[in-house]
Design an enzyme around this catalytic site. Structure first.
Site, mmCIF file in Angstrom:
data_model
loop_
_atom_site.group_PDB
_atom_site.id
_atom_site.type_symbol
_atom_site.label_atom_id
_atom_site.label_comp_id
_atom_site.label_asym_id
_atom_site.label_seq_id
_atom_site.Cartn_x
_atom_site.Cartn_y
_atom_site.Cartn_z
ATOM 1 N N GLY A 211 -5.246 5.938 6.755
ATOM 2 C CA GLY A 211 -4.384 7.180 5.633
ATOM 3 C C GLY A 211 -3.112 7.279 6.092
ATOM 4 C CE1 TYR B 114 -7.426 -7.929 7.335
ATOM 5 C CE2 TYR B 114 -6.604 -9.775 5.684
ATOM 6 C CZ TYR B 114 -6.334 -8.700 5.932
ATOM 7 O OH TYR B 114 -6.194 -7.586 4.899
#
Length: 371
Positions: free
Chosen positions: A10, A182
């Site tokens: 976050g 990824y």
């Protein structure tokens, strides 16, 4: 109804906007973030976040820290991840550990601390090449490119007969084509989220983000979003470095639209159980974007440097079919691209950012990852 929401990752670029969006909607937010230097630099993490958010500085692979972070939480937005196609191809253990093992740790702790809903950030990278249409009007899900090599003049995918393919908007039903570590990581995160949620009484949502941009990106991280990389180069008086011929097309979506998508998909009942594209629904060439950004930054005299080489794991065209998110939870991007670039340029103008793009290119080339 107000909830306590855990946002992993976050304190990152997207995470900070998600946190602010949730707070503005009257929720309480707890952030779990390891604050790694590549993304955040040497900063006090508490200064990155809205002061109303609670910060727990810890790695998502730390099970004890994750359990503490989940205490009393009603729902989770899972953003914590190592980000970057190129770097994932040589820091394989680091990416797989953080992204896949980190997600596994989160869901293992959720077994004892179940929540109402988990929304996980995925990526358009899982598609590999986007959807195409061939000369006969048939859709092609598994487009392939010529062997990448120096001096190549035609970078476009072709069909089995060597005929050119037309790129079209990519919907969620297109088969994944995982062309980087990824991409593989993000797909594992998606499947882990959907597999683990329902048996323990939780709802799941995954959002496949296209190219997110906006103020606050990590300008000195050469593996972050392409607009941030271009902005860092221009800020330092350097040419934006463009691989291939610059005509590859992408969908750029503003970070405020992405934050809204997370907030809305976290609560709307009809979003539960789904995987959704989050993009603008518009596509632009990489050269066009670099030129427009230079203009917005008052750097019209700095033309992009088109290097004529490809990075292993890169794809040619992929842009967003936005239909499903619009139908299921009424999500549509609102930010005008020109206005978004102007806002980004104003923010960049007051930043200081070491340019590490040449270092990134050297690292990739030393490992044979630039064709």
């Amino acid at each position: 109804m107000s909830e306590l929401i855990l946002v992993t990752g976050g304190a990152g670029f997207i995470g900070r906007f998600v946190t602010s969006e949730l707070l503005a909607r009257g929720h309480r937010v707890r952030v779990l973030d390891s604050l790694i230097d590549q993304v955040h630099g040497h900063v006090d993490g508490s200064k990155l976040l809205d002061p109303e958010a609670e910060l727990i500085r810890a790695d998502v692979r730390d099970g004890d820290a994750v359990a503490r972070a989940l205490d009393g939480v009603d729902s989770v937005i899972h953003l914590a991840a190592e980000v970057g196609v190129g770097q994932s191809m040589y820091e394989v253990e680091r990416y797989t550990s953080t992204n896949d093992v980190g997600t596994a740790v989160l869901f293992e702790k959720l077994i004892d601390h179940p929540v109402r809903r988990v929304v996980t950030a995925s990526s358009m990278s899982i598609y590999g090449e986007g959807l195409y249409r061939d000369a006969d009007g048939e859709l092609v899900q598994d487009a392939q490119r010529h062997g990448l090599k120096d001096g190549l003049t035609d970078w476009e995918p072709v069909d089995a007969h060597g005929r050119p393919l037309e790129p079209v908007a990519t919907p969620e039903w297109k088969r994944p084509n995982l062309s980087s570590i990824y991409a593989l990581n993000k797909y594992v995160q998606e499947r882990t989220t959907h597999i683990m949620a329902a048996p323990y009484g939780m709802e799941s949502v995954c959002l496949r983000l296209f190219n997110v941009y906006g103020p606050g990106q990590a300008l000195s991280n050469p593996y972050t979003g392409v607009l941030a990389i271009f902005a860092s180069r221009l800020l330092n008086g350097q040419q934006p470095m463009i691989f291939e011929d610059g005509e590859q097309r992408r969908d750029f979506v503003h970070v405020t639209d992405v934050a809204r998508a997370f907030a809305e998909s976290l609560f709307l009942p009809q979003a539960a159980g789904g995987t959704y594209n989050i993009g603008s629904g518009h596509h632009r060439s990489v050269t066009e974007v670099a030129t427009e950004l230079a203009r917005a930054m008052g750097k019209n005299d700095i033309a992009p440097q088109v290097v004529g080489k490809a990075r292993i794991g890169d794809i040619r065209h992929c842009f967003c079919d936005t239909t499903l998110a619009a139908e299921r939870f009424d999500f549509r991007a609102r930010q005008d691209f020109g206005d978004g670039l102007s806002e980004l340029a104003e923010w960049v103008a007051v930043q200081t950012a070491p340019d590490r793009v040449e270092q990134m290119r050297a690292e990739l080339e030393a490992r044979g990852l630039v064709a």
